[in-house]
Every structure is written in C-alpha cells, then in structure tokens.
Design a protein around this motif. Structure first.
Motif, PDB file in Angstrom:
ATOM      1  N   HIS A 113       0.790  -1.098  -0.018  1.00  0.00           N
ATOM      2  CA  HIS A 113      -0.059   0.037   0.178  1.00  0.00           C
ATOM      3  C   HIS A 113       0.823   1.258  -0.132  1.00  0.00           C
ATOM      4  O   HIS A 113       0.449   2.326  -0.776  1.00  0.00           O
ATOM      5  CB  HIS A 113      -0.921  -0.059   1.286  1.00  0.00           C
ATOM      6  CG  HIS A 113      -1.694   1.214   1.309  1.00  0.00           C
ATOM      7  ND1 HIS A 113      -2.986   1.204   0.923  1.00  0.00           N
ATOM      8  CD2 HIS A 113      -1.565   2.157   2.010  1.00  0.00           C
ATOM      9  CE1 HIS A 113      -3.635   2.235   1.260  1.00  0.00           C
ATOM     10  NE2 HIS A 113      -2.630   2.922   2.015  1.00  0.00           N
ATOM     11  N   HIS A 117       0.908   4.433  -2.871  1.00  0.00           N
ATOM     12  CA  HIS A 117       0.696   5.615  -2.768  1.00  0.00           C
ATOM     13  C   HIS A 117       1.978   6.457  -3.558  1.00  0.00           C
ATOM     14  O   HIS A 117       1.227   7.465  -4.247  1.00  0.00           O
ATOM     15  CB  HIS A 117       0.801   6.056  -1.511  1.00  0.00           C
ATOM     16  CG  HIS A 117      -0.560   6.018  -0.611  1.00  0.00           C
ATOM     17  ND1 HIS A 117      -1.638   6.724  -0.737  1.00  0.00           N
ATOM     18  CD2 HIS A 117      -0.956   5.416   0.762  1.00  0.00           C
ATOM     19  CE1 HIS A 117      -2.572   6.715  -0.019  1.00  0.00           C
ATOM     20  NE2 HIS A 117      -2.192   5.786   0.971  1.00  0.00           N
ATOM     21  N   SER A 141      -0.173  10.262   5.337  1.00  0.00           N
ATOM     22  CA  SER A 141      -1.498   9.878   5.242  1.00  0.00           C
ATOM     23  C   SER A 141      -2.008   9.505   6.992  1.00  0.00           C
ATOM     24  O   SER A 141      -1.475   9.942   7.525  1.00  0.00           O
ATOM     25  CB  SER A 141      -1.419   8.362   4.690  1.00  0.00           C
ATOM     26  OG  SER A 141      -0.734   7.448   5.584  1.00  0.00           O
ATOM     27  N   ASP A 307      -6.841   6.831  -0.210  1.00  0.00           N
ATOM     28  CA  ASP A 307      -6.958   5.391  -0.394  1.00  0.00           C
ATOM     29  C   ASP A 307      -7.979   5.152  -1.722  1.00  0.00           C
ATOM     30  O   ASP A 307      -9.207   5.621  -1.514  1.00  0.00           O
ATOM     31  CB  ASP A 307      -7.231   4.586   0.528  1.00  0.00           C
ATOM     32  CG  ASP A 307      -6.050   4.542   1.809  1.00  0.00           C
ATOM     33  OD1 ASP A 307      -5.226   4.998   1.416  1.00  0.00           O
ATOM     34  OD2 ASP A 307      -6.356   4.074   2.979  1.00  0.00           O
TER      35      ASP A 307
HETATM   36 ZN    ZN Z   1      -3.258   5.059   2.528  1.00  0.00          ZN
END
Ligand code: ZN
Ligand code: KG4
Length: 340
Positions: A113, A117, A141, A307
């Motif tokens: 993840h 990003h 984040s 996200d």
């Molecule tokens: Zn994230």
C-alpha cells in the motif's frame, strides 16, 4: 508481454473499499465506497471496517468491471493490497482476490500500500508529467509520515519517518478536540481557507529526517482547554483561525523537513502522496517551491491521494511487467514496510 494488460485491483487496507480496472497505465475505472459508519467515533473502528468491506466488496468490484466495460474473462491478473493496514480489513480483500485469481486461473499480485501511494504518480492521467528516478516522496497519510527516496519502481529507501503520530492522525485528533467528525483533515483544510494563522504552536525538534506530531496534538489540546475555560464559545468564534494556525504549523514542519532532505540528497524532484497530500496548503507550498527553490514538484490528482484501488492497479502493472507474481500462499501483512 501483451500489448494490452488488463488488471483488476482491490484495496481494502483501512476504511475504504475500492476496486479499479487498469489497461497498462490507463485507469478504466476506480470505484471507492467510503464507510460513513466511523464518522461518529472520531476514528476507524476495525471491527466495523471489516464488516463494511464484506458488504461492499462484491458490488464495488462488479461496478468497476462494468464501468471499465470489461468481463472477468478478459482480465490478465488480479491485484490486492497485502499491507500495511488493519488485519481484518486486509483479509477481506486478500481472500477475495485469491479466490478470484484461482477461479479464473490468472496471476495473483500482492501490492504494498505504501509503495502504491507513491507509484500512483505513474498513472497516465495522475499529473502532467511522470517523475524520473531518483525522486523524493513525502508520503503523508492517516497511518504514515515518511520521506522516501525512490531509486526505481521497487527500490525505495526511507530517509525519515514519524517517531509517534502520523500527520493525518494530527489532523484527525485536532478535529476531535474541536468537535469535528472523522476524518478531520478535509474539514480543517476547508475552515483554514477562510482563517488567519494568528496562533502559534511550537514545532517539534526531531533529529535528521524524522518527524513527531504527538507533542503538537497535546499543545493544541492544552491551548483549547485554556481558552475555553475563559470563553466557552472560543472554538465556535475562532474555528477558522484555529484551523488556519494548525494547518500553517503542520505545513511548516513538513516543508522544513523536505527542504533538508533535498539539500542533503541533492535530489530536486519532489513528490507528495497519501491522503494528506490532498491538503490545499501543502499542495500550494510544494507548487511554490518550484519557483522559489528550482524544484520539480509532483502533485497527484485528488482521486489518487486518499486510499484508492487505481494506485494498487498501476503498481500491479509494473509488477506484471517484471514478472513479479504471487502464489496462493501469500497472506495479508498488516506491518509491511515501504522498502520490503
Ligand atoms: Zn493510504
Ligand atoms: O491515505 P489515506 O486515505 O489513508 C491511510 O492510508 O491512512 O489518508 C487518510 C488521512 C486522514 O487522516 C484524513 O484526515 C487525511 O488523510 N486527509 C487530509 C485531507 N484529506 C484527507 N488531511 C489534510 N487535508 C486534507 N485535505
């Protein structure tokens, strides 16, 4: 290598259920179902998040395929977020993707993840220009605050990170103190636009390229408690100025650190990524840095900041090109690091 590679990607690491279909680096669909259920709790409730993912995943995937005008049989691979994130949430996407890849007999690709990003910048319509290697990325984040040096797609080094709270947490916790719902970042950003940064909060002194935000949160809490004691309407009467002051302090902390990293590495290509990169003040300061310091700044489109599965899809496409596939033994990893 196929001329056109179609990948279905699923993101379920936290509180958004998302599915995206990509053709090479072009996004054909990017569906995100936000979970309203957490707003009254001031943060994500893990149990409620995984339950909502279970309810959302099938309709979200079906909508993504429909919008892309693609059938399951045309897909060349299935990608999913392996981690980091909440275990219960990750498990929903992981098991869904594994079963689908098994049933369709096509490759399975687990995606990090945090790498996603950053690699969102390589989506065809993410920004006018794609970064070239090496570049620096300020990943900000709800769970992370990092300065990362990216030497190649999957060669990333953390130069610095938070030693306590993430910057998104600082926004969300401040919002809670001010009586605003979760997620607080977008609301503080909104009120800050019409306010003035008249209050000052001391900035943390943290070594090298690292960050700290828990002291700022405490300073804001004590400041508000003191002011409210004298005037019970202090928050309502000064909301815009409070938000502008918090936003200004956070933007200064981030810019000081990224400037230092540019100076030390000599790398003047700077990207921002993650949910907090949707913030107007941070975007403005990074845009201005091009003029003031001769940097090349990369600011992603709004839909690729918070996200989303499009970022998982573009990362999976790079893995597909390199033949980096996973088998059915892969498991969710809530603590996956950007450099693993
Ligand atoms: Zn994230
Ligand atoms: O990347 P993300 O969607 O999820 C994580 O992986 O954590 O980031 C969510 C975070 C939340 O803390 C939210 O308050 C923050 O991003 N955020 C913002 C803005 N939009 C979202 N923070 C400041 N300003 C914004 N405009």
């Amino acid at each position: 290598m196929l001329d056109k590679t179609y990948i279905l990607a699923i993101e379920s690491s936290c509180d958004d259920t998302s599915a995206s279909v990509i053709c090479n680096e072009q996004i054909l669909s990017n569906i995100v179902a936000n979970q309203e259920v957490h707003s009254k709790y001031g943060g994500v409730v893990p149990e409620l998040a995984s339950r909502a993912h279970q309810q959302n995943i099938l309709p979200v995937v079906e909508t993504a395929l429909k919008q892309a005008n693609i059938t399951k049989e045309q897909l060349n691979a299935i990608a999913f977020t392996q981690g980091p994130g909440l275990m219960g949430s990750l498990l929903v996407g992981t098991s869904f993707a594994k079963s689908l890849a098994l049933a369709l007999e096509i490759p399975l690709i687990g995606v990090n993840h945090m790498q996603a990003h950053i690699l969102a910048h390589f989506i065809d319509d993410a920004s006018e220009q794609k970064p070239t290697f090496p570049f620096l990325c300020l990943t900000i984040s709800g769970g992370h605050t990092q300065i990362v040096k990216i030497s190649n797609y999957f060669s990333m080094e953390i130069l610095g990170e938070t030693i306590d709270d993430a910057v998104g947490e600082a926004y969300d916790k401040t919002a809670k103190i001010l009586g605003l719902p979760y997620p607080g970042g977008p609301l503080i950003d909104k009120y800050a636009k019409t306010g003035k940064a008249v209050y000052t909060f001391s900035k943390p002194k943290v070594k090298e390229h690292h960050f700290s935000f828990s002291g700022l949160k405490t300073a804001i809490l004590y400041f508000i408690q003191k002011e409210v004691k004298e005037n019970p309407n202090f928050i309502e009467e000064n909301l815009e100025n409070i938000c502008a002051s918090v936003q200004n302090t956070i933007a200064e902390i981030l810019m000081d650190k990224i400037k230092k990293a540019v100076k030390e590495t000599g790398i003047k290509q700077v990207a921002i990524a993650g949910g907090v990169s949707a913030n107007s003040e941070i975007r403005k300061r990074l845009t201005d840095a091009q003029k003031h310091f001769g940097w090349k700044s990369y600011i992603p489109k709004f839909e690729y900041t918070t996200d989303n599965a499009a970022m998982i899809a573009v990362t999976a496409y790079q893995k597909y090109r390199l033949g980096l596939f996973d088998d059915q033994s892969i498991t969710a990893n809530p603590r996956l690091k950007v450099n693993s």
